[in-house]
Design a protein around this motif. Structure first.
Motif, PDB file in Angstrom:
ATOM      1  N   TYR A 174       0.840  -1.203   0.000  1.00 25.09           N
ATOM      2  CA  TYR A 174       0.000   0.000   0.000  1.00 25.09           C
ATOM      3  C   TYR A 174       0.873   1.251   0.000  1.00 25.09           C
ATOM      4  N   ASP A 191      -6.874   5.695   1.928  1.00 22.41           N
ATOM      5  CA  ASP A 191      -7.985   4.760   2.110  1.00 22.41           C
ATOM      6  C   ASP A 191      -7.914   4.233   3.539  1.00 22.41           C
ATOM      7  N   ILE A 193      -9.580   1.888   6.366  1.00 25.88           N
ATOM      8  CA  ILE A 193     -10.502   0.776   6.622  1.00 25.88           C
ATOM      9  C   ILE A 193     -11.209   1.068   7.939  1.00 25.88           C
ATOM     10  N   ARG A 220     -14.096   3.306   1.856  1.00 31.10           N
ATOM     11  CA  ARG A 220     -14.449   2.385   0.770  1.00 31.10           C
ATOM     12  C   ARG A 220     -14.609   0.960   1.298  1.00 31.10           C
ATOM     13  N   LEU A 221     -14.055   0.700   2.479  1.00 29.82           N
ATOM     14  CA  LEU A 221     -14.170  -0.627   3.084  1.00 29.82           C
ATOM     15  C   LEU A 221     -14.528  -0.463   4.555  1.00 29.82           C
ATOM     16  N   ALA A 232      -7.380  -7.210   5.885  1.00 28.06           N
ATOM     17  CA  ALA A 232      -7.564  -6.343   4.721  1.00 28.06           C
ATOM     18  C   ALA A 232      -6.366  -5.415   4.546  1.00 28.06           C
ATOM     19  N   ALA A 233      -5.814  -4.927   5.656  1.00 30.50           N
ATOM     20  CA  ALA A 233      -4.638  -4.059   5.570  1.00 30.50           C
ATOM     21  C   ALA A 233      -3.439  -4.835   5.030  1.00 30.50           C
ATOM     22  N   ALA A 235      -3.547  -7.214   3.017  1.00 31.04           N
ATOM     23  CA  ALA A 235      -3.808  -7.414   1.588  1.00 31.04           C
ATOM     24  C   ALA A 235      -3.675  -6.130   0.774  1.00 31.04           C
ATOM     25  N   ALA A 237      -5.518  -3.151   1.247  1.00 30.73           N
ATOM     26  CA  ALA A 237      -6.753  -2.390   1.025  1.00 30.73           C
ATOM     27  C   ALA A 237      -6.685  -0.979   1.588  1.00 30.73           C
ATOM     28  N   GLY A 238      -5.762  -0.703   2.474  1.00 33.94           N
ATOM     29  CA  GLY A 238      -5.688   0.630   3.065  1.00 33.94           C
ATOM     30  C   GLY A 238      -5.094   0.586   4.457  1.00 33.94           C
TER      31      GLY A 238
END
Length: 299
Positions: A174, A191, A193, A220-221, A232-233, A235, A237-238
């Motif tokens: 990220y 972004d 989460i 967004r998530l 998620a982080a 991965a 995602a933010g």
């Protein structure tokens, strides 16, 4: 039948068993006349003679024997109930239900409970990890755990650990796309989460330097679990805002990078709290004493 009958029946049963007013009076440290008056009052209320009295003896009548036979099992049950109650008062026995935020339940309370149960085999504990601010009295909990700023004023509170901290983290992937934030105000360009509480609101991202309140863009998530936010982080995602215990392994493994640590997103120490009352169960009192000692040892 009035409420005063039960003590009188207990006196009658004792006299009928001992066949003596004096023996019962001596046993209860009262006068013989008081025992006699109690029996007379009971007979007047029931409208039947229960004992035959002479200058030398006291003998149950047929009605008295019949009553005694039916009374003794009930009186024995009452005596057993009182003895069991005394056992609860004198030694830790029974169950405890405790409500706590998930991070505290997972990383602090679970360990405390395990050590406590090893010392008190007569106690069982049920821990409910809950993000909502439960009403422990209404919901049937013996105690709860909350951070000091969330405590109700009419509760007794005992510190059980060190101040808790939150971490803002993101993955190296990220940060290869976005610059690392230097202050909470930089979060507006990231972004983030977000986590939604059971009551419906989004978890705020608080920092110690409150004059630098972050302006966070529309998420967004959104998730409802801290571990999902961590995954998620990882991965990419933010950024995730979670209790620092959730990301110890990921930080050590290089899967996540911590940012804004200088602003120390944090909260106060956790406290075990319970309603202010005159008598505590022996189990709760023992647990309170145990966690008080543990809290005193906390850094």
């Amino acid at each position: 039948m009035t409420r005063s009958v039960l003590p009188d029946l207990d006196v009658f049963a004792a006299v009928a068993r001992h066949r003596s007013f004096r023996a019962v009076a001596t046993q209860r440290d009262v006068s013989v006349s008081l025992i006699s008056q109690t029996i007379r009052r009971l007979e007047d209320q029931l409208g039947v003679a229960l004992l035959t009295r002479t200058t030398r003896s006291v003998t149950p009548t047929a009605a008295g024997l019949a009553l005694l036979a039916q009374l003794e099992p009930g009186l024995a049950m009452i005596q057993k109930a009182v003895e069991e109650l005394n056992a609860h008062r004198g030694s830790p026995l029974g169950s405890l239900r405790i409500n706590a935020p998930a991070p505290v339940a997972q990383f602090l309370l679970a360990g405390l409970a395990a050590r406590f149960l090893a010392q008190h085999p007569g106690v069982s504990i049920e821990i409910t990890a809950d993000a909502a601010k439960a009403d422990i009295v209404r919901d049937g909990f013996d105690a709860g755990v909350r951070i000091d700023k969330d405590l109700q004023q009419d509760m007794v509170a005992v510190r059980i650990g060190a101040p808790q901290r939150y971490a803002v983290v993101g993955s190296p992937a990220y940060f290869s796309r976005r610059p690392m934030p230097k202050s909470p105000r930089d979060l507006a360009g990231h972004d983030c989460i977000r986590r939604r509480f059971p009551a419906g609101g989004l978890q705020p991202w608080d920092f110690q330097r409150r004059h630098l309140a972050p302006e966070i863009a529309e998420p967004r998530l959104v998730v409802n679990d801290a571990q999902v936010a961590v995954n998620a982080a990882v991965a990419g995602a933010g950024l995730a805002y979670v209790h620092e215990k959730y990301v110890e392994r990921e930080l050590a493994a290089g899967q996540l990078v911590r940012v804004l640590e200088g602003w120390s997103p944090g909260i106060g120490p956790p406290y075990l709290y319970y309603p202010r009352q005159r008598f505590l169960s022996a189990a709760l009192r023992a647990f309170v004493d145990f966690v008080r000692a543990a809290g005193a040892d906390a850094p």
